[in-house]
Design a protein around this motif. Sequence first.
Motif, PDB file in Angstrom:
ATOM      1  N   PRO A 274       0.844  -1.209   0.000  1.00  0.00           N
ATOM      2  CA  PRO A 274       0.000   0.000   0.000  1.00  0.00           C
ATOM      3  C   PRO A 274       0.869   1.245   0.000  1.00  0.00           C
ATOM      4  CG  PRO A 274       0.013  -1.010   2.174  1.00  0.00           C
ATOM      5  CD  PRO A 274       0.691  -1.981   1.252  1.00  0.00           C
ATOM      6  N   PRO A 275       0.383   2.337  -0.529  1.00  0.00           N
ATOM      7  CA  PRO A 275       1.188   3.578  -0.574  1.00  0.00           C
ATOM      8  C   PRO A 275       1.484   4.082   0.830  1.00  0.00           C
ATOM      9  CG  PRO A 275      -1.091   4.025  -1.169  1.00  0.00           C
ATOM     10  CD  PRO A 275      -0.960   2.525  -1.098  1.00  0.00           C
ATOM     11  N   PRO A 276       2.692   4.553   1.083  1.00  0.00           N
ATOM     12  CA  PRO A 276       3.033   5.022   2.434  1.00  0.00           C
ATOM     13  C   PRO A 276       2.274   6.290   2.778  1.00  0.00           C
ATOM     14  CG  PRO A 276       4.806   5.542   0.910  1.00  0.00           C
ATOM     15  CD  PRO A 276       3.829   4.694   0.140  1.00  0.00           C
ATOM     16  N   GLY A 277       1.880   6.370   4.055  1.00  0.00           N
ATOM     17  CA  GLY A 277       1.161   7.552   4.508  1.00  0.00           C
ATOM     18  C   GLY A 277       2.117   8.706   4.778  1.00  0.00           C
ATOM     19  N   LYS A 278       1.557   9.882   5.007  1.00  0.00           N
ATOM     20  CA  LYS A 278       2.366  11.060   5.287  1.00  0.00           C
ATOM     21  C   LYS A 278       2.700  11.113   6.774  1.00  0.00           C
ATOM     22  CE  LYS A 278       0.453  13.861   1.539  1.00  0.00           C
ATOM     23  NZ  LYS A 278      -0.239  15.129   1.194  1.00  0.00           N
ATOM     24  N   PHE A 279       3.980  10.951   7.098  1.00  0.00           N
ATOM     25  CA  PHE A 279       4.433  11.013   8.487  1.00  0.00           C
ATOM     26  C   PHE A 279       4.736  12.464   8.851  1.00  0.00           C
ATOM     27  CE2 PHE A 279       5.565   6.755   6.998  1.00  0.00           C
ATOM     28  CZ  PHE A 279       4.988   5.980   7.983  1.00  0.00           C
ATOM     29  N   PRO A 280       4.589  12.817  10.137  1.00  0.00           N
ATOM     30  CA  PRO A 280       4.924  14.208  10.543  1.00  0.00           C
ATOM     31  C   PRO A 280       6.421  14.454  10.408  1.00  0.00           C
ATOM     32  CG  PRO A 280       4.445  12.840  12.465  1.00  0.00           C
ATOM     33  CD  PRO A 280       4.078  12.011  11.261  1.00  0.00           C
ATOM     34  N   GLU A 281       6.717  15.626   9.955  1.00  0.00           N
ATOM     35  CA  GLU A 281       8.125  15.966   9.756  1.00  0.00           C
ATOM     36  C   GLU A 281       8.832  16.153  11.104  1.00  0.00           C
ATOM     37  OE1 GLU A 281       8.298  19.410   7.378  1.00  0.00           O
ATOM     38  OE2 GLU A 281       7.434  18.453   5.579  1.00  0.00           O
ATOM     39  N   LYS A 282      10.019  15.580  11.206  1.00  0.00           N
ATOM     40  CA  LYS A 282      10.789  15.700  12.437  1.00  0.00           C
ATOM     41  C   LYS A 282      11.448  17.068  12.492  1.00  0.00           C
ATOM     42  CE  LYS A 282      11.838  10.778  12.800  1.00  0.00           C
ATOM     43  NZ  LYS A 282      12.918   9.754  12.898  1.00  0.00           N
ATOM     44  N   PRO A 283      11.463  17.678  13.681  1.00  0.00           N
ATOM     45  CA  PRO A 283      12.124  18.994  13.790  1.00  0.00           C
ATOM     46  C   PRO A 283      13.631  18.835  13.627  1.00  0.00           C
ATOM     47  CG  PRO A 283      11.461  18.191  15.953  1.00  0.00           C
ATOM     48  CD  PRO A 283      10.886  17.218  14.969  1.00  0.00           C
ATOM     49  N   LYS A 284      14.209  19.789  12.965  1.00  0.00           N
ATOM     50  CA  LYS A 284      15.646  19.749  12.753  1.00  0.00           C
ATOM     51  C   LYS A 284      16.375  20.211  14.013  1.00  0.00           C
ATOM     52  CE  LYS A 284      15.264  20.589   7.786  1.00  0.00           C
ATOM     53  NZ  LYS A 284      15.657  21.490   6.660  1.00  0.00           N
ATOM     54  N   VAL A 285      17.326  19.417  14.450  1.00  0.00           N
ATOM     55  CA  VAL A 285      18.064  19.684  15.686  1.00  0.00           C
ATOM     56  C   VAL A 285      19.520  19.910  15.324  1.00  0.00           C
ATOM     57  CG1 VAL A 285      18.666  18.834  17.979  1.00  0.00           C
ATOM     58  CG2 VAL A 285      16.459  18.213  16.960  1.00  0.00           C
ATOM     59  N   ASN A 286      20.074  20.967  15.895  1.00  0.00           N
ATOM     60  CA  ASN A 286      21.495  21.268  15.699  1.00  0.00           C
ATOM     61  C   ASN A 286      22.277  20.597  16.826  1.00  0.00           C
ATOM     62  OD1 ASN A 286      23.943  22.279  14.994  1.00  0.00           O
ATOM     63  ND2 ASN A 286      23.294  24.435  14.908  1.00  0.00           N
ATOM     64  N   PHE A 287      22.812  19.432  16.528  1.00  0.00           N
ATOM     65  CA  PHE A 287      23.503  18.662  17.552  1.00  0.00           C
ATOM     66  C   PHE A 287      24.818  19.316  17.969  1.00  0.00           C
ATOM     67  CE2 PHE A 287      20.766  15.526  15.505  1.00  0.00           C
ATOM     68  CZ  PHE A 287      20.175  14.940  16.607  1.00  0.00           C
ATOM     69  N   ARG A 288      25.395  20.131  17.143  1.00  0.00           N
ATOM     70  CA  ARG A 288      26.657  20.787  17.516  1.00  0.00           C
ATOM     71  C   ARG A 288      26.430  21.757  18.666  1.00  0.00           C
ATOM     72  NH1 ARG A 288      29.580  22.371  11.739  1.00  0.00           N
ATOM     73  NH2 ARG A 288      29.876  20.217  10.991  1.00  0.00           N
ATOM     74  N   VAL A 289      25.355  22.517  18.554  1.00  0.00           N
ATOM     75  CA  VAL A 289      25.056  23.479  19.623  1.00  0.00           C
ATOM     76  C   VAL A 289      24.723  22.754  20.925  1.00  0.00           C
ATOM     77  CG1 VAL A 289      23.526  25.363  20.303  1.00  0.00           C
ATOM     78  CG2 VAL A 289      24.267  25.154  17.923  1.00  0.00           C
ATOM     79  N   LEU A 290      23.983  21.663  20.810  1.00  0.00           N
ATOM     80  CA  LEU A 290      23.635  20.897  22.011  1.00  0.00           C
ATOM     81  C   LEU A 290      24.874  20.327  22.690  1.00  0.00           C
ATOM     82  CD1 LEU A 290      20.438  18.947  20.857  1.00  0.00           C
ATOM     83  CD2 LEU A 290      20.552  20.897  22.413  1.00  0.00           C
ATOM     84  N   ASN A 291      25.784  19.791  21.920  1.00  0.00           N
ATOM     85  CA  ASN A 291      27.002  19.229  22.501  1.00  0.00           C
ATOM     86  C   ASN A 291      27.862  20.312  23.152  1.00  0.00           C
ATOM     87  OD1 ASN A 291      26.273  16.690  21.645  1.00  0.00           O
ATOM     88  ND2 ASN A 291      27.407  16.824  19.713  1.00  0.00           N
TER      89      ASN A 291
END
Length: 254
Positions: free
Chosen positions: A94-111
């Motif tokens: 079956p055709p894939p459904g539309k999943f919610p877009e994941k928020p973009k995370v800046n891992f450099r700033v977090l680290n």
Amino acid sequence: MSIVKIIQHDEVIYTILDKPPPEPPKTPRYESQLEKQLKEMKIPQLRRTFGYAETPVKGPEQFLKKGDGIGHPVKKTDHKCYATGNLPPVPKRPPPGKFPEKPKVNFRVLNIKKAIKTKPKPVEPRLVDTRDGHIKKIQGSGEVPEFCLRKDFGQMPRYLVKRNRRIQKELDKIRYAEENKESLCKLINEEERQALLKDLKYNWQLLQKAFLQLPILTDTIPKIHRKTKMEQELKQLEKDIALVESNPYIYIYE
């Protein structure tokens, strides 16, 4: 008066007697209908002996095939294999459904933030005790006072405190029981003293009356024993009466 002349007669005395009742008719015997059918059927007369005189041998064209043996016959089923034919098509995904877009995370700033907030590990104090560079921990080595700086230093352990409390409670119970213990010595009042004196005199009168009723002649051993016993009881009662009359204060020990 008439005379009858009998010339011929077949009368017998045994026929005059009562005859026994006739026997009841017997019921007809049961005959199964199947038995008649079996008699009409022709039963083959085979295998009524110990076997064949000569065992018949099959021809070479009738060789034993797979699954024809006596041991494990192959069960025949109606199953049909479709491997040789065209198989049904595979169902489409079956055709894939539309999943919610994941928020973009800046891992450099977090680290970077995590590295700034982390505290450095404290340096463990160590001691070099030889010139060769032998290192040992100061904590637990005895070089620095530790136990004397603890909060509970010089205090009694908890288990000893609980034990002393339990012993103190038991001692308090014993002391309280001894303080509130009733004395074994009890002083009787004047009314009790007069009642006791009255009962002693009454018993003395009864015993004196029974003593005076004894026979004068004491010629047997039981009479002698009884007389001596009553004399001893009278003397004891007289002593008790004199003791109660002469002492106004009497103490009783339990």
